[in-house]
Design an enzyme around this catalytic site. Structure first.
Site, PDB file in Angstrom:
ATOM      1  N   HIS A  74      18.710  37.218  50.131  1.00 33.76           N
ATOM      2  CA  HIS A  74      19.398  37.039  51.432  1.00 33.76           C
ATOM      3  C   HIS A  74      20.344  35.885  52.223  1.00 33.76           C
ATOM      4  CE1 HIS A  74      16.170  36.419  55.905  1.00 33.76           C
ATOM      5  NE2 HIS A  74      17.421  38.068  55.481  1.00 33.76           N
ATOM      6  N   GLU A  95      23.939  38.967  50.844  1.00 29.08           N
ATOM      7  CA  GLU A  95      23.299  39.166  52.095  1.00 29.08           C
ATOM      8  C   GLU A  95      23.930  37.897  52.978  1.00 29.08           C
ATOM      9  OE1 GLU A  95      21.134  39.095  56.778  1.00 29.08           O
ATOM     10  OE2 GLU A  95      21.615  37.811  54.919  1.00 29.08           O
ATOM     11  N   ASP A 136      24.918  36.883  58.067  1.00 28.75           N
ATOM     12  CA  ASP A 136      24.238  36.955  59.199  1.00 28.75           C
ATOM     13  C   ASP A 136      26.125  36.336  59.200  1.00 28.75           C
ATOM     14  OD1 ASP A 136      21.717  37.835  59.433  1.00 28.75           O
ATOM     15  OD2 ASP A 136      21.280  35.994  58.469  1.00 28.75           O
ATOM     16  N   HIS A 155      23.059  32.327  61.218  1.00 27.12           N
ATOM     17  CA  HIS A 155      21.952  32.965  61.662  1.00 27.12           C
ATOM     18  C   HIS A 155      21.412  33.073  63.238  1.00 27.12           C
ATOM     19  CE1 HIS A 155      17.419  34.557  62.453  1.00 27.12           C
ATOM     20  NE2 HIS A 155      17.652  35.426  61.247  1.00 27.12           N
ATOM     21  N   GLU A 184      25.571  41.291  58.013  1.00 24.29           N
ATOM     22  CA  GLU A 184      25.378  41.780  59.451  1.00 24.29           C
ATOM     23  C   GLU A 184      25.995  41.208  60.230  1.00 24.29           C
ATOM     24  OE1 GLU A 184      20.819  40.038  59.286  1.00 24.29           O
ATOM     25  OE2 GLU A 184      20.516  41.474  61.673  1.00 24.29           O
TER      26      GLU A 184
END
Ligand code: G3P
Ligand code: MG
Length: 257
Positions: A19, A46, A48, A61, A121
């Site tokens: 993450h 993952e 952002d 993020h 993302e």
């Protein structure tokens, strides 16, 4: 370079997805965090992505700079050149001090070196959903290598996801939600998504079973204990996003936490 024209029906992420890289062990959404994820044995991460003021996709993020960098204000009010001067490692000890905010292009180049896959993302500012999705997809189309598995592109924002999925058939698309909505199946179909990413704490066993029964990959965030990971996997969850894979190793062995 560029997205391949064929993609596997379901990406083989493995059970653990790092993450924001591995956010518990290295500054989130930095190249150092992606590198450490691979060193810890993860095969997918993952991260952002949002836009700088001048339209460059960068790994970040929050909409504001203050929590994770020595900057202030909104990311969207800074050009890439200014973002590059910030310390994105301020919450970590050396050697992470001085880590920079990476561009999506730099992250992809590193993924190639590391040989790991990624869930990108899309985190758009409210007024830039279309622009952000288009910029991310243009970068993926230009830079994503055929040597890596096709990326999973996800977003909480329906418009961003719809724009992204319309742009290319060569990625996997996942709708991000907090709690699973009753009409999840319809939403996926409308948005061109084939997987659901949900908050592990809001998921019930009944929902997970219903989704698994339909053959739709379900992935849950953010899971940092082996106990929770075991429960989710028993419900049929395909993968979990974790800040730290080390304690989760127990979910795959006989050791009890
Ligand atoms: O993509 C899974 C997870 O990252 C979604 O929540 O807020 O950590 O981006 P957030
Ligand atoms: Mg995220």
């Amino acid at each position: 370079m560029g997205l391949a024209h064929t993609v596997a029906a379901v990406p083989e992420t493995g059970p653990l997805i790092g993450h924001r890289g591995v956010a518990a062990r290295a500054p989130e959404n930095t190249l150092a965090s992606l590198t450490l994820a691979a060193a810890l044995g993860l095969t997918w991460v993952e991260f952002d992505v949002r836009l700088s003021r001048d339209g460059h996709p960068v790994l970040f993020h929050d909409d504001r700079l203050g929590r994770t960098t020595d900057g202030r204000g909104r990311v969207a009010d800074h050009d890439l050149a200014a973002l590059r001067r910030l310390d994105a490692g301020k919450r970590f000890p050396p050697p992470y001090r001085g880590e920079r905010i990476p561009t999506l292009v730099e992250a992809i180049e590193l993924l190639v070196e590391l040989g790991i896959g990624a869930n990108v993302e899309i985190k758009p500012d409210p007024e830039r959903e279309t622009e952000t999705a288009q910029a991310v997809m243009a970068t993926l189309a230009r830079c994503w290598p055929e040597t890596l598995p096709a990326p999973i592109v996800s977003s909480f924002r329906p418009r961003a996801l719809a724009v992204a999925s319309a742009a290319s058939p060569a990625c996997h698309y996942a709708l991000l939600v907090d709690a699973v909505p009753k009409d999840w199946h319809r939403r996926l179909a409308v948005l061109g998504a084939t997987a659901l990413h949900c908050n592990a704490r809001r998921l019930t066993g009944r929902q997970a079973a219903e989704i698994a029964d339909q053959g739709v990959p379900l992935r849950a965030y953010t899971v940092n204990s082996a106990r929770m990971a075991r429960r989710l996997f028993a419900w049929g969850v395909a993968a979990v996003f974790t800040d730290d894979p080390v304690p989760l190793a127990a979910a795959f062995g006989s050791r009890r936490d």
